[in-house]
Design a protein around this motif. Structure first.
Motif, PDB file in Angstrom:
ATOM      1  N   ASN A 506       0.771  -1.235   0.000  1.00  6.44           N
ATOM      2  CA  ASN A 506       0.000   0.000   0.000  1.00  6.44           C
ATOM      3  C   ASN A 506       0.805   1.290   0.000  1.00  6.44           C
ATOM      4  OD1 ASN A 506      -2.868  -1.091   0.379  1.00  6.44           O
ATOM      5  ND2 ASN A 506      -1.740  -2.119   2.014  1.00  6.44           N
ATOM      6  N   ILE A 507       2.036   1.250   0.443  1.00  6.81           N
ATOM      7  CA  ILE A 507       2.830   2.477   0.511  1.00  6.81           C
ATOM      8  C   ILE A 507       3.961   2.461  -0.509  1.00  6.81           C
ATOM      9  CG2 ILE A 507       4.290   3.911   1.990  1.00  6.81           C
ATOM     10  CD1 ILE A 507       2.690   2.937   4.382  1.00  6.81           C
ATOM     11  N   LYS A 508       4.677   1.365  -0.563  1.00  2.87           N
ATOM     12  CA  LYS A 508       5.842   1.272  -1.444  1.00  2.87           C
ATOM     13  C   LYS A 508       5.531   1.587  -2.903  1.00  2.87           C
ATOM     14  CE  LYS A 508       9.531  -1.887  -2.867  1.00  2.87           C
ATOM     15  NZ  LYS A 508      10.118  -3.232  -2.677  1.00  2.87           N
ATOM     16  N   PRO A 509       4.427   1.090  -3.473  1.00  6.33           N
ATOM     17  CA  PRO A 509       4.169   1.363  -4.888  1.00  6.33           C
ATOM     18  C   PRO A 509       4.016   2.848  -5.213  1.00  6.33           C
ATOM     19  CG  PRO A 509       2.806  -0.456  -4.124  1.00  6.33           C
ATOM     20  CD  PRO A 509       3.414   0.165  -2.907  1.00  6.33           C
ATOM     21  N   HIS A 510       3.816   3.688  -4.192  1.00  2.97           N
ATOM     22  CA  HIS A 510       3.554   5.101  -4.431  1.00  2.97           C
ATOM     23  C   HIS A 510       4.702   5.997  -3.964  1.00  2.97           C
ATOM     24  CE1 HIS A 510      -0.329   3.534  -5.370  1.00  2.97           C
ATOM     25  NE2 HIS A 510      -0.545   3.142  -4.119  1.00  2.97           N
ATOM     26  N   LEU A 511       5.868   5.392  -3.741  1.00  3.51           N
ATOM     27  CA  LEU A 511       7.064   6.152  -3.378  1.00  3.51           C
ATOM     28  C   LEU A 511       7.929   6.382  -4.611  1.00  3.51           C
ATOM     29  CD1 LEU A 511       8.064   4.349  -0.042  1.00  3.51           C
ATOM     30  CD2 LEU A 511       6.642   6.395  -0.330  1.00  3.51           C
ATOM     31  N   SER A 512       8.656   7.473  -4.603  1.00  2.93           N
ATOM     32  CA  SER A 512       9.521   7.794  -5.738  1.00  2.93           C
ATOM     33  C   SER A 512      10.733   6.871  -5.759  1.00  2.93           C
ATOM     34  CB  SER A 512       9.985   9.247  -5.642  1.00  2.93           C
ATOM     35  OG  SER A 512      10.873   9.406  -4.533  1.00  2.93           O
ATOM     36  N   GLU A 513      11.391   6.823  -6.907  1.00  2.00           N
ATOM     37  CA  GLU A 513      12.610   6.013  -7.027  1.00  2.00           C
ATOM     38  C   GLU A 513      13.690   6.512  -6.075  1.00  2.00           C
ATOM     39  OE1 GLU A 513      12.944   3.224  -8.696  1.00  2.00           O
ATOM     40  OE2 GLU A 513      10.829   3.413  -9.236  1.00  2.00           O
ATOM     41  N   THR A 514      13.752   7.819  -5.865  1.00  2.00           N
ATOM     42  CA  THR A 514      14.746   8.379  -4.946  1.00  2.00           C
ATOM     43  C   THR A 514      14.509   7.886  -3.527  1.00  2.00           C
ATOM     44  OG1 THR A 514      14.938  10.378  -6.296  1.00  2.00           O
ATOM     45  CG2 THR A 514      15.726  10.514  -4.023  1.00  2.00           C
ATOM     46  N   THR A 515      13.253   7.949  -3.088  1.00  2.00           N
ATOM     47  CA  THR A 515      12.922   7.482  -1.736  1.00  2.00           C
ATOM     48  C   THR A 515      13.191   5.993  -1.597  1.00  2.00           C
ATOM     49  OG1 THR A 515      11.253   9.206  -1.407  1.00  2.00           O
ATOM     50  CG2 THR A 515      11.064   7.240  -0.053  1.00  2.00           C
ATOM     51  N   LEU A 516      12.810   5.216  -2.593  1.00  2.94           N
ATOM     52  CA  LEU A 516      13.064   3.770  -2.546  1.00  2.94           C
ATOM     53  C   LEU A 516      14.550   3.477  -2.504  1.00  2.94           C
ATOM     54  CD1 LEU A 516      10.377   2.485  -5.088  1.00  2.94           C
ATOM     55  CD2 LEU A 516      10.362   2.200  -2.600  1.00  2.94           C
ATOM     56  N   GLY A 517      15.322   4.282  -3.230  1.00  2.36           N
ATOM     57  CA  GLY A 517      16.762   4.087  -3.222  1.00  2.36           C
ATOM     58  C   GLY A 517      17.350   4.309  -1.843  1.00  2.36           C
ATOM     59  N   VAL A 518      16.873   5.346  -1.159  1.00  2.00           N
ATOM     60  CA  VAL A 518      17.351   5.618   0.198  1.00  2.00           C
ATOM     61  C   VAL A 518      16.941   4.498   1.149  1.00  2.00           C
ATOM     62  CG1 VAL A 518      17.114   7.172   2.175  1.00  2.00           C
ATOM     63  CG2 VAL A 518      17.375   8.116  -0.131  1.00  2.00           C
ATOM     64  N   PHE A 534       9.552   7.848   7.470  1.00  2.00           N
ATOM     65  CA  PHE A 534       8.789   8.951   8.044  1.00  2.00           C
ATOM     66  C   PHE A 534       9.373  10.321   7.676  1.00  2.00           C
ATOM     67  CE2 PHE A 534       7.534   5.716  11.410  1.00  2.00           C
ATOM     68  CZ  PHE A 534       6.259   5.544  10.891  1.00  2.00           C
ATOM     69  N   SER A 535      10.619  10.350   7.239  1.00  2.00           N
ATOM     70  CA  SER A 535      11.237  11.607   6.820  1.00  2.00           C
ATOM     71  C   SER A 535      11.102  11.847   5.327  1.00  2.00           C
ATOM     72  CB  SER A 535      12.733  11.602   7.176  1.00  2.00           C
ATOM     73  OG  SER A 535      12.932  11.440   8.554  1.00  2.00           O
ATOM     74  N   SER A 536      10.572  10.889   4.606  1.00  2.00           N
ATOM     75  CA  SER A 536      10.505  10.992   3.147  1.00  2.00           C
ATOM     76  C   SER A 536       9.591  12.137   2.720  1.00  2.00           C
ATOM     77  CB  SER A 536       9.992   9.676   2.550  1.00  2.00           C
ATOM     78  OG  SER A 536       8.636   9.457   2.902  1.00  2.00           O
ATOM     79  N   PRO A 537       9.851  12.722   1.563  1.00  2.00           N
ATOM     80  CA  PRO A 537       8.973  13.778   1.048  1.00  2.00           C
ATOM     81  C   PRO A 537       7.523  13.310   0.925  1.00  2.00           C
ATOM     82  CG  PRO A 537      11.011  13.685  -0.210  1.00  2.00           C
ATOM     83  CD  PRO A 537      11.017  12.494   0.690  1.00  2.00           C
ATOM     84  N   GLU A 538       7.340  12.046   0.552  1.00  2.00           N
ATOM     85  CA  GLU A 538       5.974  11.527   0.393  1.00  2.00           C
ATOM     86  C   GLU A 538       5.218  11.548   1.724  1.00  2.00           C
ATOM     87  OE1 GLU A 538       8.408   9.580  -2.856  1.00  2.00           O
ATOM     88  OE2 GLU A 538       8.678  10.084  -0.752  1.00  2.00           O
ATOM     89  N   TRP A 539       5.887  11.129   2.804  1.00  2.00           N
ATOM     90  CA  TRP A 539       5.211  11.080   4.092  1.00  2.00           C
ATOM     91  C   TRP A 539       4.992  12.486   4.644  1.00  2.00           C
ATOM     92  CZ3 TRP A 539       2.788   7.100   6.302  1.00  2.00           C
ATOM     93  CH2 TRP A 539       2.343   7.249   7.610  1.00  2.00           C
ATOM     94  N   MET A 540       6.027  13.331   4.565  1.00  2.00           N
ATOM     95  CA  MET A 540       5.907  14.680   5.100  1.00  2.00           C
ATOM     96  C   MET A 540       4.895  15.525   4.332  1.00  2.00           C
ATOM     97  SD  MET A 540       7.640  15.244   7.834  1.00  2.00           S
ATOM     98  CE  MET A 540       8.906  14.418   8.803  1.00  2.00           C
ATOM     99  N   ASN A 541       4.803  15.295   3.028  1.00  2.00           N
ATOM    100  CA  ASN A 541       3.912  16.096   2.185  1.00  2.00           C
ATOM    101  C   ASN A 541       2.609  15.396   1.835  1.00  2.00           C
ATOM    102  OD1 ASN A 541       5.434  18.677   1.235  1.00  2.00           O
ATOM    103  ND2 ASN A 541       6.959  17.045   1.113  1.00  2.00           N
ATOM    104  N   ARG A 542       2.469  14.130   2.260  1.00  2.00           N
ATOM    105  CA  ARG A 542       1.310  13.332   1.852  1.00  2.00           C
ATOM    106  C   ARG A 542       1.154  13.382   0.329  1.00  2.00           C
ATOM    107  NH1 ARG A 542      -2.625  15.373   6.738  1.00  2.00           N
ATOM    108  NH2 ARG A 542      -1.784  17.373   6.164  1.00  2.00           N
ATOM    109  N   GLU A 543       2.271  13.149  -0.334  1.00  2.00           N
ATOM    110  CA  GLU A 543       2.338  13.280  -1.791  1.00  2.00           C
ATOM    111  C   GLU A 543       2.788  11.946  -2.382  1.00  2.00           C
ATOM    112  OE1 GLU A 543       4.409  16.289  -5.045  1.00  2.00           O
ATOM    113  OE2 GLU A 543       5.163  16.216  -3.008  1.00  2.00           O
ATOM    114  N   TYR A 544       1.873  11.230  -2.990  1.00  2.00           N
ATOM    115  CA  TYR A 544       2.157   9.880  -3.454  1.00  2.00           C
ATOM    116  C   TYR A 544       1.995   9.790  -4.971  1.00  2.00           C
ATOM    117  CZ  TYR A 544       1.387   9.175   1.521  1.00  2.00           C
ATOM    118  OH  TYR A 544       1.452   9.277   2.888  1.00  2.00           O
ATOM    119  N   LYS A 545       2.933   9.103  -5.605  1.00  2.00           N
ATOM    120  CA  LYS A 545       2.881   8.990  -7.071  1.00  2.00           C
ATOM    121  C   LYS A 545       1.823   7.975  -7.484  1.00  2.00           C
ATOM    122  CE  LYS A 545       6.169   5.259  -7.958  1.00  2.00           C
ATOM    123  NZ  LYS A 545       7.375   4.826  -8.671  1.00  2.00           N
ATOM    124  N   LYS A 546       1.256   8.188  -8.652  1.00  2.00           N
ATOM    125  CA  LYS A 546       0.212   7.302  -9.160  1.00  2.00           C
ATOM    126  C   LYS A 546       0.824   6.160  -9.947  1.00  2.00           C
ATOM    127  CE  LYS A 546      -3.205  10.989  -9.372  1.00  2.00           C
ATOM    128  NZ  LYS A 546      -4.142  11.756 -10.222  1.00  2.00           N
TER     129      LYS A 546
END
Length: 546
Positions: A506-518, A534-546
């Motif tokens: 539910n979360i991993k598929p919507h993370l950026s390649e940069t975040t996954l790399g980290v 929890f420090s990722s841009p996706e979590w802090m911004n509630r911004e998830y890729k489609k």
């Protein structure tokens, strides 16, 4: 990581038939004794149950889309497995309606209710005790040094009571399924802000939230407004007790119009503020168990309840004119008439709608959205749930799902919700200290305007560094989180494993390649992996890729 996880999944599926049918053949019962047959049947039954348990996490729910994830993250403090399953079970519309209309008695699960039950303070009893002790001490002790020591002791007692209020707030925010109500409890606590370090508010803060704010968090704004206008915490904070006939104090009257209802530049005048102050004369805070000695005439209209005292002799009994409307001088009834008038102003509808839109959508909400919300507010007589429904079903809200920066409260609560949904945190001091560190401590805003809602106030480099340290600490699962009346050697702590099936699906598929790399660079250090998520841009911004 995906390939490894997929291979493991395929391997598990291949092994399941042999697990279910192991040691069970068509001719087994003919060759075996009755005892061995019974044992085999018990084994087969256990194996079936075990297989069902193993399969349950994989088939329990469908994967969340990016929009689902962002939507849940906005309606609630943050996604976790329990909330996601509820969302899938009900669907978006029913989930929303359930959140908008929680039961009046929002009974929580047994563990959470037990946790709340350990954190209860009766304001009336505590304040009566403090009042009597203070009156006695002032009468009997004239030494200034001893008086100072006494006041310090009272403040320490108050801080303990305040800590209970903070714990209650966070227990509910993290573990209550009524997540929208919890967000609104925080929103109103910030909107009708009080500063705990002033006067006796330390002792009153928990009651203020539980009795004045929470029952009306999704109800009628007029009822909410009146409840705050008549609570000791607000009256002590904005000096209403000093407002007497002939010596008006306009502090509360000004904030009531500027911050709580109509907003700056909405058309009210200094004359309106003066008239509102006149309405509020004669109201004070008094928890003494002894009533004043009054003659028959003075008793007329006098009352004291829940620490609020109305003294007609100190009230300006003349008629008032507020916003062009006459408020007839009839004592306490003027307060209710004032609440009615201010709550039903179009300017109030716009001010409240704008702040709600800023909280849930973004710093600069579209005028069309604010207009639609204001109209719903007015048509529904200030119904907060209906106003929010207009917001959540708007095209502007849907368009905003791409990003909404978390404020410190949302960071702390969302982190705890995902990390500890299966364990009850007992010690909330680390969490309240984390909020203090991030600059948004509970009941710590000195000024009555509440903490700012704008992203620019919370996304500076220093703040982001502090956030990383906070989420790293909250990811540790340290034993101190679970201490409550136990010896330290009895407490067990463990780092939460968030790199699990729920994350993968539910979360991993919507993370950026940069975040996954980290994240992939820290697979063996669970604390750091959690902190990076929890420090990722996706979590802090509630911004998830489609």
């Amino acid at each position: 990581m995906n390939k490894i996880w997929n291979r493991a999944w395929q391997s598990d599926k291949r092994s399941e038939p042999s697990l279910i049918t192991a040691n069970v053949s068509p001719n087994l019962e003919q060759a075996a004794s009755p005892d061995s047959i019974a044992a085999t049947r018990r084994f087969a039954t256990s194996a079936l149950l075990l297989a069902a348990m193993l399969l349950a996490p994989r088939i329990a729910m469908a994967a969340l889309s990016a929009e689902d994830l962002a939507w849940i993250d906005r309606i609630t403090y943050g996604v976790n497995k329990q909330t996601a399953m509820e969302y899938e079970k009900l669907g978006r519309e029913k989930f929303l309606q359930k959140q908008l209309h929680p039961p009046a008695n929002d009974q929580l699960d047994e563990a959470t209710e037990a946790n709340l039950a350990r954190n209860v303070v009766d304001m009336q009893t505590v304040m009566e005790n403090v009042t009597v002790r203070r009156q006695k001490f002032v009468r009997e002790v004239k030494d200034q040094r001893k008086r100072s020591e006494f006041n310090t002791m009272i403040r320490r007692e108050g801080n303990k009571v305040l800590a209970v209020a903070k714990r209650r707030h966070l227990i509910r925010a993290i573990y209550s399924p009524w997540q929208l109500k919890e967000q609104m409890a925080w929103f109103w606590l910030n909107h009708f802000s009080v500063f705990a370090a002033k006067a006796n508010i330390r002792f009153q803060a928990g009651d203020y939230e539980d009795r004045a704010l929470r029952p009306h968090a999704l109800g009628k704004f007029r009822d909410l407004l009146l409840a705050t206008m008549t609570h000791p915490a607000m009256l002590d904070y904005l000096d209403a007790s000093k407002n007497k006939k002939g010596k008006p104090n306009e502090n509360y009257a000004r904030e009531l119009m500027e911050l709580h209802t109509m907003g700056v530049g909405s058309g009210y005048t200094q004359k309106d503020i003066t008239e509102v102050a006149r309405v509020l004369t004669g109201i004070s805070v008094n928890f003494s168990p002894t009533l004043p000695k009054l003659n028959e005439k003075s008793k007329e209209g006098f009352f004291r309840k829940n620490g609020i005292q109305f003294f007609p002799r100190q009230h300006d009994a003349g008629d008032k004119v507020v916003l062009g409307k006459k408020i007839k001088g009839d004592g306490w009834g003027e307060v209710e008439a004032l609440a009615d008038l201010l709550a039903r102003q179009p300017a109030t509808a716009k001010h409240i709608s704008t702040k709600l839109a800023q909280f849930f959508v973004g710093d600069q909400p579209a005028p069309a959205l604010v207009k639609a919300m204001s109209e719903r507010f007015m048509k529904s007589d200030g119904d907060i749930s209906q106003t929010l429904e207009t917001l959540f079903k708007s095209k502007e809200f849907k368009a905003s799902l791409g990003s909404k920066f978390r404020d410190p409260m949302e960071v702390v609560v969302s982190t705890a919700r995902l990390a500890y949904e299966d364990r009850q945190i007992q010690n909330y001091l680390p969490l309240t200290n984390s909020l203090d560190r991030l600059g948004q401590g509970l009941y710590k805003r000195v000024t009555p305007d509440g903490y700012p809602l704008q992203k620019s106030m919370w996304d500076g480099s220093s703040q982001l560094f502090q956030r990383f340290e906070v989420v790293r600490f909250l990811s540790t699962g340290t034993a101190r989180f679970f201490q409550y009346g136990k010896q330290s050697d009895e407490i067990k702590g463990s780092v939460p494993d968030l790199n699990n099936d729920f994350y993968e699906q539910n979360i991993k598929p919507h993370l950026s390649e940069t975040t996954l790399g980290v994240l992939n660079k820290t697979p063996k250090n669970r604390v750091m992996w959690n902190a990076m998520l929890f420090s990722s841009p996706e979590w802090m911004n509630r911004e998830y890729k489609k």
